[in-house]
Design a protein around this motif. Structure first.
Motif, short mmCIF file in Angstrom:
data_model
loop_
_atom_site.label_atom_id
_atom_site.label_comp_id
_atom_site.label_asym_id
_atom_site.label_seq_id
_atom_site.Cartn_x
_atom_site.Cartn_y
_atom_site.Cartn_z
N GLN A 129 18.34 5.36 13.95
CA GLN A 129 16.95 5.01 14.22
C GLN A 129 16.09 6.25 14.27
OE1 GLN A 129 16.82 1.44 17.02
NE2 GLN A 129 18.67 2.53 17.61
N SER A 181 6.40 5.31 3.66
CA SER A 181 6.98 6.56 3.16
C SER A 181 5.97 7.70 3.36
CB SER A 181 7.30 6.43 1.66
OG SER A 181 6.08 6.35 0.92
N THR A 208 5.63 6.33 12.49
CA THR A 208 6.51 5.39 11.80
C THR A 208 7.81 5.27 12.58
OG1 THR A 208 7.57 7.09 10.39
CG2 THR A 208 5.59 5.99 9.51
N TYR A 209 8.40 4.10 12.50
CA TYR A 209 9.69 3.84 13.14
C TYR A 209 10.56 3.11 12.14
CZ TYR A 209 13.22 1.66 16.10
OH TYR A 209 14.41 1.24 16.64
N ASP A 210 11.74 3.63 11.87
CA ASP A 210 12.68 3.02 10.94
C ASP A 210 13.98 2.78 11.68
OD1 ASP A 210 14.26 2.19 8.86
OD2 ASP A 210 13.90 3.93 7.60
N ARG A 263 7.15 -2.44 8.19
CA ARG A 263 8.14 -1.49 7.66
C ARG A 263 7.62 -0.08 7.88
NH1 ARG A 263 6.24 0.72 3.01
NH2 ARG A 263 4.48 -0.34 2.05
N ALA A 264 8.51 0.88 7.79
CA ALA A 264 8.10 2.28 7.90
C ALA A 264 7.50 2.72 6.57
CB ALA A 264 9.28 3.16 8.26
N ASN A 286 16.56 1.48 10.55
CA ASN A 286 17.69 1.62 9.64
C ASN A 286 17.62 2.93 8.87
OD1 ASN A 286 18.70 -1.03 10.24
ND2 ASN A 286 17.02 -1.83 9.01
N GLY A 287 17.22 4.01 9.53
CA GLY A 287 17.09 5.31 8.88
C GLY A 287 18.43 5.89 8.44
#
Length: 117
Positions: A46, A94, A37-39, A91-92, A41-42
């Motif tokens: 990032q 969960s 997963t890549y977010d 989206r990443a 806006n973590g």
């Protein structure tokens, strides 16, 4: 960014040339559920995560966004095995969603190929 199996482990090669790997050594003739997963806006900027069979084994912090590559996108181009059910989301997912996906697919090896039970 490159995702694959390197030295027997699920791995990501980052833009800066650094390898990030899970701790699980993957065995032959065994099914694995692998997720990246890549977010962008973590919580702490990032973030990337590598999962094996629903377990988050590696957290990755990025100082810059994932860059596009001149390599063509070929799933399994240099992989000798079976790959099933590839998914790309916008989206990443969960951790709970990844566990649900892992638990929803129960394949078995039969005559050298994956089959859903």
């Amino acid at each position: 960014m490159w995702l694959g199996i390197y030295t027997g482990k699920f791995s990501a090669l980052l833009n800066d040339g650094a390898w990030q790997q899970t701790s699980t050594l993957l065995q032959i003739n065994r099914w694995y559920h692998l997720v990246f997963t890549y977010d962008k806006n973590g919580i702490s900027g990032q973030q990337g995560k590598l999962y094996v069979n629903g377990i988050n084994e590696k957290n990755i912090s990025y100082s810059s966004s994932i860059q596009s590559s001149t390599y063509s996108d070929k799933i399994g181009a240099i992989y000798n095995g079976s790959i099933a059910d590839v998914r790309i989301y916008n989206r990443a997912l969960s951790a709970e969603e990844i566990v649900t996906l892992n638990n929803s697919y129960n394949p078995k090896l039969s005559a050298g190929s994956l089959q859903k039970v």
